[in-house]
Design a protein around this motif. Structure first.
Motif, PDB file in Angstrom:
ATOM      1  N   MET A   1      29.050  45.131  34.119  1.00 45.31           N
ATOM      2  CA  MET A   1      28.830  45.742  35.446  1.00 45.31           C
ATOM      3  C   MET A   1      28.726  47.256  35.325  1.00 45.31           C
ATOM      4  N   THR A   5      29.619  49.737  40.791  1.00 39.42           N
ATOM      5  CA  THR A   5      30.266  48.543  41.353  1.00 39.42           C
ATOM      6  C   THR A   5      31.760  48.556  41.031  1.00 39.42           C
ATOM      7  N   LEU A   6      32.081  49.036  39.843  1.00 34.66           N
ATOM      8  CA  LEU A   6      33.491  49.173  39.461  1.00 34.66           C
ATOM      9  C   LEU A   6      34.242  50.033  40.464  1.00 34.66           C
ATOM     10  N   SER A   9      34.730  48.278  43.662  1.00 33.41           N
ATOM     11  CA  SER A   9      35.719  47.202  43.552  1.00 33.41           C
ATOM     12  C   SER A   9      37.143  47.751  43.629  1.00 33.41           C
ATOM     13  N   TYR A  12      37.797  49.062  47.176  1.00 30.58           N
ATOM     14  CA  TYR A  12      37.915  47.966  48.134  1.00 30.58           C
ATOM     15  C   TYR A  12      39.388  47.656  48.404  1.00 30.58           C
ATOM     16  N   GLU A  13      40.193  47.840  47.397  1.00 31.84           N
ATOM     17  CA  GLU A  13      41.614  47.499  47.503  1.00 31.84           C
ATOM     18  C   GLU A  13      42.491  48.673  47.907  1.00 31.84           C
ATOM     19  N   PHE A  80      29.254  46.115  48.680  1.00 37.58           N
ATOM     20  CA  PHE A  80      29.975  45.495  47.571  1.00 37.58           C
ATOM     21  C   PHE A  80      29.909  43.969  47.665  1.00 37.58           C
ATOM     22  N   VAL A  81      30.197  43.448  48.838  1.00 35.39           N
ATOM     23  CA  VAL A  81      30.138  41.990  49.020  1.00 35.39           C
ATOM     24  C   VAL A  81      28.704  41.493  48.748  1.00 35.39           C
ATOM     25  N   LEU A  84      28.154  41.242  45.125  1.00 41.89           N
ATOM     26  CA  LEU A  84      28.813  40.070  44.538  1.00 41.89           C
ATOM     27  C   LEU A  84      27.993  38.793  44.763  1.00 41.89           C
ATOM     28  N   HIS A  85      27.117  38.830  45.739  1.00 46.78           N
ATOM     29  CA  HIS A  85      26.267  37.661  45.996  1.00 46.78           C
ATOM     30  C   HIS A  85      25.110  37.566  45.009  1.00 46.78           C
ATOM     31  N   GLU A  86      24.769  38.704  44.418  1.00 45.52           N
ATOM     32  CA  GLU A  86      23.629  38.700  43.493  1.00 45.52           C
ATOM     33  C   GLU A  86      23.972  37.976  42.189  1.00 45.52           C
ATOM     34  N   PRO A  87      22.948  37.476  41.498  1.00 47.85           N
ATOM     35  CA  PRO A  87      23.199  36.793  40.224  1.00 47.85           C
ATOM     36  C   PRO A  87      23.979  37.691  39.280  1.00 47.85           C
ATOM     37  N   LEU A  88      24.922  37.138  38.567  1.00 51.88           N
ATOM     38  CA  LEU A  88      25.770  37.925  37.673  1.00 51.88           C
ATOM     39  C   LEU A  88      25.073  38.216  36.359  1.00 51.88           C
TER      40      LEU A  88
END
Lengths: 183, 183
Positions: A1, A5-6, A9, A12-13, A80-81, A84-88
């Motif tokens: 990643m 995105t890191l 992520s 997000y918390e 972000f969500v 996460l839906h995109e192919p990994l």
DNA sequence: ACTTGCATGTAAGTGGTTACATGATTGG
DNA sequence: CCAATCATGTAACCACTTACATGCAAGT
């Protein structure tokens, strides 16, 4: 990643500074499968702010440099969500140790033994570290799942090294007879 | 490891073209812990030739483009063994899947299940592939050791996914009730 | 007719890392 | 006194990937 995105992520918390994001990525529960340096985090955060995915506030401190605390915005959460839906992307595993191991037969026994032991020790240390994080830091059930997966895999690898490294060492060049053996 | 050392490692075991080196790195026994693209291999070989660590000969073929077959030189062999004596870089593991997994609770159950199954399938496929290589291609004892290590670790990971993915799926958002459920 | 495999190579772009610059505080 | 921790940021560099350019043969 990617670092982008890191950052999302981690934010997000909860809010964090660039410095803290780097610490979390290097020492936190994710440290066994992500990594990022300052040189990538700070520019990434600046860009995310430009795009409105995070916001920042400056907190002056006495004696220490001011902290620039970043928070994720609603747009950031959504992005972000969405991400996460995109192919990994595929998991990446690169191992200088295994490349080395393939040529054990060319190398002195001492060296092979040393590198094996280093590798085993690193695995053991990783397991220890990740378990400590699991104990000390608050973990969501998903975090716990991810940690358990890592512990399981790394404990096996460590065990495998412990029980099989001698086979690799046996393939290595026998130690040279010392020049002054007669003395 | 860098592409340079990768090339030397493959040429150590016999001559090869850039094309073949790439195939070996992508499909061979090392494919689970190394990788390289044409764009890095061809320049690396050119540079290695400049430095006298490899030599090449051009083999014209009918109907196909000429092959440029590289061989390692004595200097190359020495440089490679020397490189193996240097301290090893750390193994790298980067996992988009685990980053995804940490946020299972934000995602629809269907998606989490799909990604878990994809991940499990990839692990199974890697194990299958590596075992096939071990059967089909000639392996030194060291190669066999490296393969066995990989098989062991990846089989465990696959097994773990199989037996524990349902726990992660359970954390995901329950599937939305379909709009037309009444029909 | 099209894709795949064989085969070489380059150029542009990416996604980082390393090292540097700055500076106060705390602890060994 | 030196190292480490906190804290931000930039600039130069690096290794590699992606896409492109070329081209023929064999299989589908």
């Amino acid at each position: 990643m990617n670092v982008r995105t890191l950052c999302l992520s981690i934010l997000y918390e909860g809010e964090a500074t660039g410095y803290e994001i780097r610490r979390k990525s290097v020492e936190g529960e994710c440290s066994y499968f992500v990594e990022a340096s300052y040189g990538s985090i700070y520019p990434a955060l600046a860009k995310l702010e430009d795009e409105g995915l995070v916001s920042s506030r400056v907190e002056p401190q006495e004696g220490k440099p001011a902290r620039k605390v970043y928070s994720i915005t609603d747009a950031g959460r959504a992005a972000f969500v969405q991400a996460l839906h995109e192919p990994l992307g595929e998991d990446v595993f690169r191992s200088p140790f295994l490349l080395f191991a393939r040529f054990a037969h060319l190398l002195p026994r001492e060296l092979v033994e040393e590198r094996c032991e280093e590798h085993r020790a690193r695995l053991a240390e990783s397991v220890h570290h990740i378990k400590q994080v699991a104990r000390d830091e608050p973990c969501t059930p998903a975090d716990k799942w991810v940690i358990d997966y890592g512990v399981e895999v790394m404990e096996l690898a460590e065990r495998y090294m412990r029980t099989h490294m001698h086979e690799l060492v046996a393939l290595a060049r026998p130690e040279q007879i010392k020049k002054n053996a007669a003395e």
